[in-house]
Scaffold this active site. Structure first.
Site, short mmCIF file in Angstrom:
data_model
loop_
_atom_site.label_atom_id
_atom_site.label_comp_id
_atom_site.label_asym_id
_atom_site.label_seq_id
_atom_site.Cartn_x
_atom_site.Cartn_y
_atom_site.Cartn_z
N CYS A 150 0.97 -1.34 0.20
CA CYS A 150 0.10 0.03 0.09
C CYS A 150 0.97 1.32 -0.06
CB CYS A 150 -0.93 -0.04 1.30
SG CYS A 150 -1.96 1.44 1.37
N CYS A 197 -0.17 3.68 2.85
CA CYS A 197 0.58 3.27 4.10
C CYS A 197 1.79 3.77 4.19
CB CYS A 197 -0.05 1.98 4.15
SG CYS A 197 -1.52 1.23 3.91
#
Length: 267
Positions: A156, A159
């Site tokens: 991600c 993230c």
């Protein structure tokens, strides 16, 4: 007897000295005195003046060139020269002395060191670091502290981008709040994914001391949102200021491609 003398001009006969009459002596003395007085008087010359008759000389006429549109007017030339002088003075930069150079070099060095340290502290934090410092989920539900659960994945991008900001907030409240990291690629957390309704990551769930969810935020959001929610948990407020906020996120459905069964880490 007469004497004969020779010279360059021929032969000259020296005449005998004149004979003086005693009776004539006073008269000769008077004449000699008058001659002597006349010789001692200054000579006076008549004043002379030199007058030159000058005629004025006329200068030849100067022919002026024909006026042209490109010919600069006197005022324009003067203004241009003034503008040029002003621009030159404006562009002139006084060279600093050695003391100023040393100060500038020192300030630049300190700024570079500060940026390097800041980069190491902020951008040097990874998801792996956060996961290693996280508290296990079961322990967080049992120790009686508020809890923040983050659902994430190593692939991600959002993230990874938010990791430094999350790390700063964790360092501020690590003794008062549990920070839990759950990897959505781990099939172990399928029940929690359904329970918290995780569709996008990063997904942050804010739980009170009893483990009840007070709200969640999803995706890329300002750090202030996360910070204010954590502060509300610490203060025991009944609600958090940002309970349902969604930003740019990565789809949690992509976890099906990266799923692993019960990896070694608790995340």
């Amino acid at each position: 007897m007469a004497r004969v003398a020779s010279s360059h001009f021929g032969l000259l006969r020296e005449l005998p000295p004149p004979r003086l009459d005693p009776s004539d002596l006073p008269r000769r003395l008077r004449q000699a005195t008058v001659l002597r007085l006349r010789s001692t008087r200054p000579l006076r010359f008549p004043k002379m003046a030199c007058l030159a008759e000058s005629k004025p000389v006329e200068a030849p006429p100067i022919e002026s060139p024909p006026e042209d549109e490109n010919t600069a007017q006197p005022g324009a030339v003067e203004e241009g020269s003034q503008d040029a002088s002003v621009s030159q003075s404006a562009n002139f930069v006084e060279f600093p002395n050695k003391d100023i150079n040393r100060r500038v070099a020192l300030a630049s060095t300190l700024a570079a060191v500060g940026l390097f340290i800041s980069a190491r502290l902020d951008f040097g934090v990874s998801l792996k670091d956060l996961s290693a410092a996280a508290i296990p989920y079961e322990e967080a539900l049992a120790n009686g502290k508020p809890t923040v659960v983050e659902f994430y994945a190593d692939w991600c991008e959002v993230c990874r981008e938010l990791a430094p900001q999350i790390f700063q907030v964790e360092q501020q409240f690590r003794n008062q709040v549990n920070f839990v990291m759950l990897n959505v690629d781990n099939t172990k957390w399928e029940q929690e994914l359904d329970e918290f309704g995780v569709e996008g990551i990063p997904h942050f769930a804010f739980l009170d001391k009893e483990g009840n969810e007070e709200g969640n935020v999803v995706g890329r959001l300002p750090k202030q949102y996360f910070l204010e929610n954590v502060a509300a948990l610490v203060n025991g407020e009944p609600t958090i200021p940002h309970a349902r906020v969604v930003g740019q996120y990565s789809s949690a459905e992509a976890r099906k491609v990266h799923q692993v069964v019960d990896p070694r880490s608790h995340g």
